[in-house]
Every structure is written in structure tokens, then in C-alpha cells.
Design a protein around this motif. Sequence first.
Motif, PDB file in Angstrom:
ATOM      1  N   LYS A   1       0.840  -1.204   0.000  1.00  0.00           N
ATOM      2  CA  LYS A   1       0.000   0.000   0.000  1.00  0.00           C
ATOM      3  C   LYS A   1       0.876   1.256   0.000  1.00  0.00           C
ATOM      4  O   LYS A   1       0.564   2.243  -0.682  1.00  0.00           O
ATOM      5  CB  LYS A   1      -0.919  -0.017   1.221  1.00  0.00           C
ATOM      6  CG  LYS A   1      -2.001   1.048   1.201  1.00  0.00           C
ATOM      7  CD  LYS A   1      -2.987   0.829   2.349  1.00  0.00           C
ATOM      8  CE  LYS A   1      -4.054   1.918   2.361  1.00  0.00           C
ATOM      9  NZ  LYS A   1      -5.032   1.703   3.474  1.00  0.00           N
TER      10      LYS A   1
ATOM     11  N   GLU B   1       2.338   1.758  -3.490  1.00  0.00           N
ATOM     12  CA  GLU B   1       1.343   2.298  -4.423  1.00  0.00           C
ATOM     13  C   GLU B   1       1.217   3.806  -4.270  1.00  0.00           C
ATOM     14  O   GLU B   1       1.074   4.535  -5.263  1.00  0.00           O
ATOM     15  CB  GLU B   1      -0.011   1.607  -4.193  1.00  0.00           C
ATOM     16  CG  GLU B   1      -0.021   0.142  -4.626  1.00  0.00           C
ATOM     17  CD  GLU B   1      -1.276  -0.591  -4.198  1.00  0.00           C
ATOM     18  OE1 GLU B   1      -2.147   0.048  -3.537  1.00  0.00           O
ATOM     19  OE2 GLU B   1      -1.397  -1.795  -4.500  1.00  0.00           O
ATOM     20  N   GLU B   2       1.279   4.298  -3.035  1.00  0.00           N
ATOM     21  CA  GLU B   2       1.215   5.746  -2.825  1.00  0.00           C
ATOM     22  C   GLU B   2       2.443   6.433  -3.422  1.00  0.00           C
ATOM     23  O   GLU B   2       2.321   7.471  -4.099  1.00  0.00           O
ATOM     24  CB  GLU B   2       1.119   6.063  -1.333  1.00  0.00           C
ATOM     25  CG  GLU B   2       1.064   7.568  -1.056  1.00  0.00           C
ATOM     26  CD  GLU B   2       0.965   7.898   0.420  1.00  0.00           C
ATOM     27  OE1 GLU B   2      -0.126   8.306   0.870  1.00  0.00           O
ATOM     28  OE2 GLU B   2       1.993   7.758   1.120  1.00  0.00           O
TER      29      GLU B   2
ATOM     30  N   ARG C   1       2.233   6.548  -7.163  1.00  0.00           N
ATOM     31  CA  ARG C   1       1.214   7.497  -7.611  1.00  0.00           C
ATOM     32  C   ARG C   1       1.713   8.939  -7.493  1.00  0.00           C
ATOM     33  O   ARG C   1       1.457   9.772  -8.372  1.00  0.00           O
ATOM     34  CB  ARG C   1      -0.056   7.295  -6.776  1.00  0.00           C
ATOM     35  CG  ARG C   1      -1.245   8.145  -7.215  1.00  0.00           C
ATOM     36  CD  ARG C   1      -2.515   7.739  -6.489  1.00  0.00           C
ATOM     37  NE  ARG C   1      -2.424   7.900  -5.042  1.00  0.00           N
ATOM     38  CZ  ARG C   1      -2.296   6.914  -4.168  1.00  0.00           C
ATOM     39  NH1 ARG C   1      -2.242   5.658  -4.581  1.00  0.00           N
ATOM     40  NH2 ARG C   1      -2.238   7.160  -2.873  1.00  0.00           N
TER      41      ARG C   1
ATOM     42  N   ASN D   1       2.955  15.016   0.516  1.00  0.00           N
ATOM     43  CA  ASN D   1       2.021  14.290  -0.356  1.00  0.00           C
ATOM     44  C   ASN D   1       2.097  12.772  -0.167  1.00  0.00           C
ATOM     45  O   ASN D   1       1.553  12.023  -0.974  1.00  0.00           O
ATOM     46  CB  ASN D   1       2.308  14.639  -1.821  1.00  0.00           C
ATOM     47  CG  ASN D   1       2.099  16.109  -2.114  1.00  0.00           C
ATOM     48  OD1 ASN D   1       1.108  16.698  -1.681  1.00  0.00           O
ATOM     49  ND2 ASN D   1       3.040  16.725  -2.825  1.00  0.00           N
ATOM     50  N   LEU D   2       2.777  12.338   0.898  1.00  0.00           N
ATOM     51  CA  LEU D   2       2.912  10.899   1.168  1.00  0.00           C
ATOM     52  C   LEU D   2       2.366  10.586   2.567  1.00  0.00           C
ATOM     53  O   LEU D   2       3.089  10.102   3.440  1.00  0.00           O
ATOM     54  CB  LEU D   2       4.386  10.480   1.066  1.00  0.00           C
ATOM     55  CG  LEU D   2       5.043  10.631  -0.308  1.00  0.00           C
ATOM     56  CD1 LEU D   2       6.546  10.383  -0.210  1.00  0.00           C
ATOM     57  CD2 LEU D   2       4.404   9.671  -1.317  1.00  0.00           C
TER      58      LEU D   2
ATOM     59  N   TYR E   1       0.401   8.223   3.689  1.00  0.00           N
ATOM     60  CA  TYR E   1       0.417   6.830   4.144  1.00  0.00           C
ATOM     61  C   TYR E   1       1.826   6.402   4.554  1.00  0.00           C
ATOM     62  O   TYR E   1       2.007   5.710   5.563  1.00  0.00           O
ATOM     63  CB  TYR E   1      -0.130   5.886   3.057  1.00  0.00           C
ATOM     64  CG  TYR E   1      -0.363   4.492   3.605  1.00  0.00           C
ATOM     65  CD1 TYR E   1      -1.470   4.223   4.402  1.00  0.00           C
ATOM     66  CD2 TYR E   1       0.537   3.458   3.368  1.00  0.00           C
ATOM     67  CE1 TYR E   1      -1.691   2.949   4.939  1.00  0.00           C
ATOM     68  CE2 TYR E   1       0.340   2.189   3.893  1.00  0.00           C
ATOM     69  CZ  TYR E   1      -0.778   1.948   4.682  1.00  0.00           C
ATOM     70  OH  TYR E   1      -0.980   0.688   5.220  1.00  0.00           O
TER      71      TYR E   1
END
Length: 505
Positions: A323, A326-327, A330, A345-346, A348
Amino acid sequence: MAPSLFILDSALVVLGLYILRRYFINKNRPPVPPGPRGLPFVGNVLDMPTSYEWLAIAEWTKRWGDIIHVNVLGKHFVFLHSAEDAVALLDKRSSKYSDRPTLTMGGEMVGWVASLGLTRYSDRFRESRRFFNRIIGTKNALRPFHELVETEIHKFLRRLVYTPENVHEHIRKTASGIIMKITYGYSVTEGKDPYVDIVDKAMENFSVTTTPGAFLVDVLPILRYVPSWVPGAKFQKLATEWRAETMAMAETPFAMVKQQMREGTALPSYTKNLLETETLTPEKEDNIKWSAASMYGGGADTTVSAIYSFFLAMTMYPEIQQKAKEEIDRVVGKDRLPTFADRENLPYVEAVVNEVLRLNPVAPLGVPHRASEDDIYKGYFIPKDTVVIANIWALLRDPEMYPDPSAFNPDRYLRPNPDRNPRDFVFGFGRRICPGLNLADTTVFFTCAMALATFDISKAVENGVVIEPSGEYTAGTVSHPKEFKCSIKPRSFKASSLILAEFEQ
């Protein structure tokens, strides 16, 4: 007869004062917090755990609550097990709880009393904090070092490409590389580095010698005068050996910078800056030396523990690792590595690092505080000189603050009503909060983010058998994951190429 009568009279006076204090003066004084009853004269000596203290003492809360008092040979200890109590005393009443207790073994005999972590609350302490704040004390002050941090983490990624089985060694090398460069302008060498080895030995000793209850001489300081040849006085020989290693850690790199300054070859650094800009006296120069040693010694060891915990967590929780990847894919994409501009912007990845810090804090009991005057809290009396210890491990497992506290769950920080940020506690409290927290936080986050962007971390497989990590941690003031095996492979050929290209640049 006169001397005998004098001694008898004195003894009766002392006994009378004790009775007066015990039964009359203290009669209306609130009680100390609850805890194990203890024995006459020796108190709770036999109750005190000798390793993994944070686990054993946390069990006591089931019987005596969150504030626990013990008396060890007349020395008072209070253990705090909730965020409310730790903040109320160590933050909000920091004027009373900013001092450090005297640690006879680790502080005076082994020499750590000169370090910032164990320095008494004094002018020397305040001067050291001023040094730190000027160089790395704020996020803005740290900005000039961002490129240095990125460069050292790129070196870490490159080492992982070639020898991933040495991940723990590489983490230590990276943390040392960052702090040695900032502190002394020194670039650590590949392979064995003499300065890193000196600090590793000294910090192992620090973790052992500053653990509450590890050495009887801490509660009976008179034992420091027992000759080393007396049976049971092995601690004397250890103190002599470890003191030499402590002194080498502080003096060797400091002498290197002074020599380079004389030769005109010294690179910019914390130490050089202070030696050039401060009005030097012998006392101030000594404080500069020890504040530098404190930055390197304290920061390197705790950062290593946190990053190694991250690799353990990613090995044990592959779905969370995926997960986070994936962040990153992206937000950052696959054509570059994460930078400082990407952090906001991260969320997670930030939450993953939070959970690493919470579940197994690097200093489970922090560093002890000392009550500099009598105090009353929640109807309990806390005598002057009481050693006050926040059980950071326990308060970060408080189910009221962290539901299902044993679960590794980064989502707990991303809910509409998120759980409390563990950074509020893991760096300490009040005026004794870690002065290098911004550097530590930056190093840990970006090492984790760059590792996630470029590597797949999984359980090791040997002869077709999956090796399950034990998840166990070492005892001591600074707790590390016990060494474990894992598989670390570049996510793709492109990831490998990106790592090597960044390093070559």
C-alpha cells in the motif's frame, strides 16, 4: 564515658527526629503513589526487574494503576504509564522535572555525565541546547543539510543493491555518515571505519550502564569505592574499560577537527562552526566537545534502531508495504526517487513511519528525570530527588489512545479522528526533549521512503523454508530489533538503474 554518652545522646536525637518526622510531621502529608510494598530497610530491591523493565513494570499497572512508586534502598522512583501523567509532570511542570538523576555507573564512572543527555539542568545544559538549536534545532536550520542527507541515503540504497544481507550494517553506516558529516565534517569510509567503531562500542556501553536497576552502585553510590579485586566488584573493571571508550568517542573526532582547523583543511561542520564563532574558554570548549559527541552518539544509535524496525515491519506486513509503494508510485512515479518536497504528499508513508515509532519505541523508558523539589500530583506526594520515568512503551500501547494497540496499523493516523502522533512522546518531554529530533525524523522518514520506492522487502527463504522473524527486541536504554533475516531485492531493473544513476551523479 563522655564519648559514649555523646554517641548515645546523638543516637537518641536521631531516633527522636525520625519518629517526629515519621509520625507527626509527615502525618498530614499525602501518601506517595501506590506500588509494591517492599521489605524493611531494602525496600523494593527484590521487586525491580533487571531487563526489559518497561514490560515488567507495565504489568504492575494492573494492580496499582498508571502512577507507580517504588523505594530502592531509600531512593524513590515513580513510573508514569499514561500520556496524561507524563505530559502533566514532564511537560507542564518541566520547571520541577527537567533535572537528571545522578547515575553513578553510567554517568560518573563511565563518563556519560558530561553528555547532554545526562547533564544536570544547569547553565552547561542550557548552553548545549543553544548550540544545538543554532545548527539543527529547527526545520529551517536543517534545510542546508537536506542535500547531504539525500546523498548518504543514496549511498545506502547502492549498498543494498550489492550486499542486501548486510542491511543492519548499512543502516548503521548511513546514520553515522549523516551525523559524522554534520558534526565533524567527516566522510565515513566504506567497509570498516575507525570512528564508527569507536561510537558503536561507546553506545553499546551507554545502553547497558544507564538502564534503571542494572547496577547496584546506582542506588548505593558508596560501592564505587570498593576495590576491583573484591569479589562481586566486576563493575569496577567494566567501568574502567568503558570509560576509556567513552572518552575516545568524545575526544578522537574532536581532536581531528581541531587539527584540520590548524592545517586549514577542516570542512564546514557543527564543531568547526562553534569553535570559530564562540568566545572560547576551557569550559566552553569542553562543552562543545561533549555536545558534538552527544549529537553523534545519541542520534546515530536511535536512528539505527528506528530504521531497522522499519525493515522488520515491512518484512512482517507485506500488505502494508504494498500500500505504501502504491502511494509512492502514484505521487513520485518510477522515474525518480522521493525528495523532501514529496513528503507532504505521502501521508500513508508518514503513517507507516509513525507506526514503526509507536509499536517499539527506540528508548522504551526514555531517559530518567529528577524531581528538583517536593511536589503533589493527583493527591500523591512526590519527594524531592525522586527519579521519575515515563514508560513510553506502555503509554504508546494504551488502548484508550491507540485501539488494538498491539496491531501494526498505519490507518489509525488517517481516520477523521486520528490516533495521537507518537512523535509527541518518543523524543522525550519538556525541556529535555531530544534536541536532534528534526534531524532524526528527517533521516528516518526519507530512508524509509526511498527504500520503499526502490526495493521489495520480504521474508527470507532458505532451502525452501520461509524464515519467520521473531520480532524480538534487545533490552537496554536503547532497544533494537534482534537481528533477523529478510530478502531485499530491487523492485525492477529500472529501480536498480535509478539507484546507480543517482549515486554516480
